[in-house]
Write a protein that holds these residues in place. Sequence first.
Motif, PDB file in Angstrom:
ATOM      1  N   VAL A  81       0.761  -1.303  -0.156  1.00  0.00           N
ATOM      2  CA  VAL A  81       0.015   0.017   0.050  1.00  0.00           C
ATOM      3  C   VAL A  81       0.904   1.317   0.023  1.00  0.00           C
ATOM      4  CG1 VAL A  81      -1.747  -1.214   1.245  1.00  0.00           C
ATOM      5  CG2 VAL A  81      -0.070  -0.026   2.587  1.00  0.00           C
ATOM      6  N   ALA A  82       0.303   2.407  -0.070  1.00  0.00           N
ATOM      7  CA  ALA A  82       1.113   3.705  -0.064  1.00  0.00           C
ATOM      8  C   ALA A  82       2.179   3.729   0.925  1.00  0.00           C
ATOM      9  CB  ALA A  82       0.227   4.876  -0.112  1.00  0.00           C
ATOM     10  N   GLU A  83       1.808   3.210   2.172  1.00  0.00           N
ATOM     11  CA  GLU A  83       2.629   3.489   3.380  1.00  0.00           C
ATOM     12  C   GLU A  83       3.747   2.443   3.333  1.00  0.00           C
ATOM     13  OE1 GLU A  83      -0.484   3.103   3.373  1.00  0.00           O
ATOM     14  OE2 GLU A  83      -1.207   5.023   4.119  1.00  0.00           O
ATOM     15  N   GLY A  84       3.616   1.405   2.327  1.00  0.00           N
ATOM     16  CA  GLY A  84       4.579   0.186   2.473  1.00  0.00           C
ATOM     17  C   GLY A  84       3.990  -1.001   2.635  1.00  0.00           C
ATOM     18  N   TRP A  85       4.372  -2.027   3.048  1.00  0.00           N
ATOM     19  CA  TRP A  85       4.009  -3.478   3.149  1.00  0.00           C
ATOM     20  C   TRP A  85       2.946  -3.590   4.361  1.00  0.00           C
ATOM     21  CZ3 TRP A  85       3.900  -6.520  -0.869  1.00  0.00           C
ATOM     22  CH2 TRP A  85       4.850  -6.317  -1.623  1.00  0.00           C
ATOM     23  N   LEU A  86       1.908  -3.998   4.207  1.00  0.00           N
ATOM     24  CA  LEU A  86       0.701  -4.218   5.118  1.00  0.00           C
ATOM     25  C   LEU A  86       0.384  -5.626   5.603  1.00  0.00           C
ATOM     26  CD1 LEU A  86      -1.467  -2.680   7.134  1.00  0.00           C
ATOM     27  CD2 LEU A  86      -2.983  -3.129   5.092  1.00  0.00           C
ATOM     28  N   THR A  87       0.595  -5.850   6.853  1.00  0.00           N
ATOM     29  CA  THR A  87       0.288  -7.375   7.180  1.00  0.00           C
ATOM     30  C   THR A  87      -1.246  -7.426   7.247  1.00  0.00           C
ATOM     31  OG1 THR A  87       2.364  -7.546   8.298  1.00  0.00           O
ATOM     32  CG2 THR A  87       0.677  -9.223   8.665  1.00  0.00           C
ATOM     33  N   VAL A  88      -1.710  -8.392   6.434  1.00  0.00           N
ATOM     34  CA  VAL A  88      -3.243  -8.691   6.258  1.00  0.00           C
ATOM     35  C   VAL A  88      -3.700  -9.787   7.256  1.00  0.00           C
ATOM     36  CG1 VAL A  88      -5.246  -9.238   4.977  1.00  0.00           C
ATOM     37  CG2 VAL A  88      -3.296  -7.684   4.120  1.00  0.00           C
TER      38      VAL A  88
ATOM     39  N   ARG B  23      -8.903  -2.282  -9.117  1.00  0.00           N
ATOM     40  CA  ARG B  23      -7.445  -2.272  -8.557  1.00  0.00           C
ATOM     41  C   ARG B  23      -6.617  -3.555  -8.018  1.00  0.00           C
ATOM     42  NH1 ARG B  23      -4.875   1.641  -4.094  1.00  0.00           N
ATOM     43  NH2 ARG B  23      -2.607   0.817  -4.028  1.00  0.00           N
ATOM     44  N   THR B  24      -5.462  -3.676  -8.606  1.00  0.00           N
ATOM     45  CA  THR B  24      -4.714  -4.829  -8.049  1.00  0.00           C
ATOM     46  C   THR B  24      -3.747  -4.485  -7.103  1.00  0.00           C
ATOM     47  OG1 THR B  24      -3.359  -4.927  -9.830  1.00  0.00           O
ATOM     48  CG2 THR B  24      -5.190  -6.106 -10.168  1.00  0.00           C
ATOM     49  N   TYR B  25      -3.236  -5.365  -6.027  1.00  0.00           N
ATOM     50  CA  TYR B  25      -2.104  -5.089  -5.098  1.00  0.00           C
ATOM     51  C   TYR B  25      -0.964  -6.106  -5.209  1.00  0.00           C
ATOM     52  CZ  TYR B  25      -5.595  -2.217  -2.854  1.00  0.00           C
ATOM     53  OH  TYR B  25      -6.792  -1.230  -2.620  1.00  0.00           O
TER      54      TYR B  25
END
Length: 110
Positions: free
Chosen positions: A7-14, A100-102
């Motif tokens: 995401v914009a802030e970097g890698w987000l743990t889901v 959107r894809t991530y």
Amino acid sequence: MTVELEVAEGWLTVCELSALTPGRGVAALLPDGSQAAVFADRSGRTYAIGNRDPFTGAQVLSRGLLGRAQGRPFVASPLLKQRFDLESGRCLDDEEVAVRTYRVRTAATS
């Protein structure tokens, strides 16, 4: 192993990879307030796309069913059944529509 989205802030743990059932999705709330639909296919590959169905506006793509068309992985919306390519986000039933894809990665839990 954890599943992470870029995401914009970097890698987000889901979530933990073990929380994903192959062939089914989960919804994840992102820092910007949007949602992602996260999937693992039967081979263990992970994908993430926007959770909002562009045809209805409902946040439901995580509830869709996975499949393959011409070798491409897709999720079919549970509402109107449009299919979205999990790699490109392109709607296979209407070329003018996409989600959107991530970027997704799995990381070892520390």
